[in-house]
Design an enzyme around this catalytic site. Structure first.
Site, PDB file in Angstrom:
ATOM      1  N   ASP A  82      41.387  41.163  20.138  1.00 51.20           N
ATOM      2  CA  ASP A  82      41.295  40.554  18.813  1.00 51.20           C
ATOM      3  C   ASP A  82      39.937  40.878  18.158  1.00 51.20           C
ATOM      4  OD1 ASP A  82      42.168  38.852  16.747  1.00 51.20           O
ATOM      5  OD2 ASP A  82      41.220  37.095  17.659  1.00 51.20           O
ATOM      6  N   HIS A  83      39.957  41.091  16.857  1.00 50.58           N
ATOM      7  CA  HIS A  83      38.721  41.348  16.087  1.00 50.58           C
ATOM      8  C   HIS A  83      37.807  42.374  16.751  1.00 50.58           C
ATOM      9  CE1 HIS A  83      39.408  38.394  12.952  1.00 50.58           C
ATOM     10  NE2 HIS A  83      39.839  37.560  13.875  1.00 50.58           N
ATOM     11  N   GLU A 134      42.985  44.549   9.111  1.00 51.22           N
ATOM     12  CA  GLU A 134      42.866  43.389   8.205  1.00 51.22           C
ATOM     13  C   GLU A 134      42.383  43.845   6.840  1.00 51.22           C
ATOM     14  OE1 GLU A 134      41.032  39.769   9.682  1.00 51.22           O
ATOM     15  OE2 GLU A 134      40.003  39.471   7.782  1.00 51.22           O
ATOM     16  N   HIS A 206      45.756  34.786  10.624  1.00 52.97           N
ATOM     17  CA  HIS A 206      44.626  34.329  11.444  1.00 52.97           C
ATOM     18  C   HIS A 206      44.297  32.893  11.036  1.00 52.97           C
ATOM     19  CE1 HIS A 206      42.946  38.131  13.350  1.00 52.97           C
ATOM     20  NE2 HIS A 206      44.017  38.547  12.695  1.00 52.97           N
ATOM     21  N   GLY A 207      43.411  32.257  11.820  1.00 55.79           N
ATOM     22  CA  GLY A 207      42.967  30.914  11.460  1.00 55.79           C
ATOM     23  C   GLY A 207      44.076  29.886  11.564  1.00 55.79           C
ATOM     24  N   THR A 209      44.532  27.372  13.554  1.00 50.73           N
ATOM     25  CA  THR A 209      44.180  25.976  13.868  1.00 50.73           C
ATOM     26  C   THR A 209      44.118  25.130  12.599  1.00 50.73           C
ATOM     27  OG1 THR A 209      42.938  26.657  15.805  1.00 50.73           O
ATOM     28  CG2 THR A 209      42.374  24.496  14.868  1.00 50.73           C
ATOM     29  N   ASN A 228      47.661  33.711  14.971  1.00 55.12           N
ATOM     30  CA  ASN A 228      46.542  33.592  15.907  1.00 55.12           C
ATOM     31  C   ASN A 228      46.070  32.148  16.017  1.00 55.12           C
ATOM     32  OD1 ASN A 228      46.710  36.362  15.845  1.00 55.12           O
ATOM     33  ND2 ASN A 228      44.542  36.697  15.435  1.00 55.12           N
TER      34      ASN A 228
HETATM   35  P1  13P Z   1      41.544  29.590  14.779  1.00 54.19           P
HETATM   36  O1  13P Z   1      40.316  29.479  15.641  1.00 54.19           O
HETATM   37  O2  13P Z   1      41.386  28.939  13.464  1.00 54.19           O
HETATM   38  O3  13P Z   1      42.758  29.145  15.493  1.00 54.19           O
HETATM   39  O4  13P Z   1      41.715  31.148  14.440  1.00 54.19           O
HETATM   40  C1  13P Z   1      42.106  32.008  15.454  1.00 54.19           C
HETATM   41  C2  13P Z   1      42.100  33.420  15.039  1.00 54.19           C
HETATM   42  O5  13P Z   1      42.461  33.752  13.928  1.00 54.19           O
HETATM   43  C3  13P Z   1      41.683  34.410  16.026  1.00 54.19           C
HETATM   44  O6  13P Z   1      41.706  35.696  15.528  1.00 54.19           O
END
Ligand code: 13P
Length: 282
Positions: A82-83, A134, A206-207, A209, A228
């Site tokens: 990832d990233h 991305e 992504h993001g 959470t 993710n």
């Molecule tokens: P969160 O930490 O918000 O779940 O994001 C995870 C993410 O996008 C990892 O690439």
């Protein structure tokens, strides 16, 4: 059906109208917890680790563990870097056997992002692996160390990026951000719809959470097929450990280890249900 390519997982997710959870892990207990949930629910999954996390979990150690765990799973599991920021680390992940890598050039000017992503896409193809890119900027950063401003994806640019890079999956910025949101995000479903109408590749959110279940479901209906989740896993593991100490259930190290597995498991179970991928392993 063990270690699989991300491309195959996402092709099936797109055809089936669901999303596959891409769960960030930092140690063996989190891998075990996620794969327990995956096995119990008959779900496909992705295990991932981001380059910024490697100072805590060295790739040479955690990488082979992730690949071995995926190979041992009866469910289809892709292992994703990832990233990715540097070609050196991305190449190392591919050598270890990761079946997918992301190059994150979202901070670069368009031409440079496209050129570098295309180069990583060709590198991944040499290993038979998939590549995610991305376009636009997701807020925050994977480990919370940078306060990157959200810059929503331009749908026309997304198509140009896809055509220039040939990525297998495309991460979009629609108001989403890494880490815990201070308030529930206002996602730009209109932008997602326009990107999905132009770009044939499966889209990535992504993001994850803190995004509300109904918003997840709406994103999936509009073309998101990989989601993710990082912070929610780490928070859940911490919460289970803390609760175990407070209640006296944790009496020694192995109880702590069990609490960590259970924390990762509970979080994966919750997201697998929302993403609609339970029972989609065949
Ligand atoms: P969160 O930490 O918000 O779940 O994001 C995870 C993410 O996008 C990892 O690439």
């Amino acid at each position: 059906m063990p270690l699989v390519n991300l491309r195959d997982l996402l092709r099936d997710a797109k055809a089936g109208g669901y999303a596959v959870g891409s769960f960030s892990i930092a140690n063996m207990e989190m891998v075990l917890g996620v794969l327990k949930a995956v096995e119990e629910t008959g779900s496909p999954a992705i295990l991932q680790i981001a380059e910024v996390r490697l100072n805590h979990s060295p790739l040479a150690l955690i990488g082979p563990l992730m690949v071995a765990a995926a190979k041992a799973s009866p469910m289809p599991v892709a292992v994703h870097f990832d990233h990715g920021k540097t070609e050196k680390a991305i190449r190392q992940a591919l050598e270890i056997g990761f079946t997918s890598v992301m190059f994150d050039g979202s901070h670069l000017p368009f031409e440079e992002n496209a050129a570098q992503t295309a180069q990583i896409s060709r590198l991944a193809a040499e290993y038979g692996a998939a590549c995610e890119g991305e376009i636009g900027a997701v807020g925050g950063s994977e480990d919370g160390s940078e306060d990157i401003a959200i810059h929503c994806t331009d749908p026309a640019q997304a198509l140009a990026f896809y055509e220039a890079t040939g990525v297998d999956a495309l991460a979009v910025a629609i108001g989403n951000a890494h880490g815990n949101y201070k308030q529930a995000p206002q996602l730009r479903f209109d932008i997602l719809e326009q990107v999905a109408a132009r770009v044939p590749a499966p889209l990535v959110l992504h993001g994850g959470t803190g995004i509300l279940p109904d918003d997840f479901r709406r994103c999936i209906r509009l073309g998101i097929h990989k989601i993710n989740i990082a912070t929610a896993t780490f928070d859940s593991v911490e919460r289970f450990a803390r609760a175990g100490y407070e209640s006296g259930a944790i009496k020694g190290y192995y109880d702590l280890q069990t609490a960590e597995v259970n924390g990762a498991y509970a979080n994966a179970m919750k997201h697998i249900e929302i993403f609609g991928c339970a029972g989609k392993a065949d």
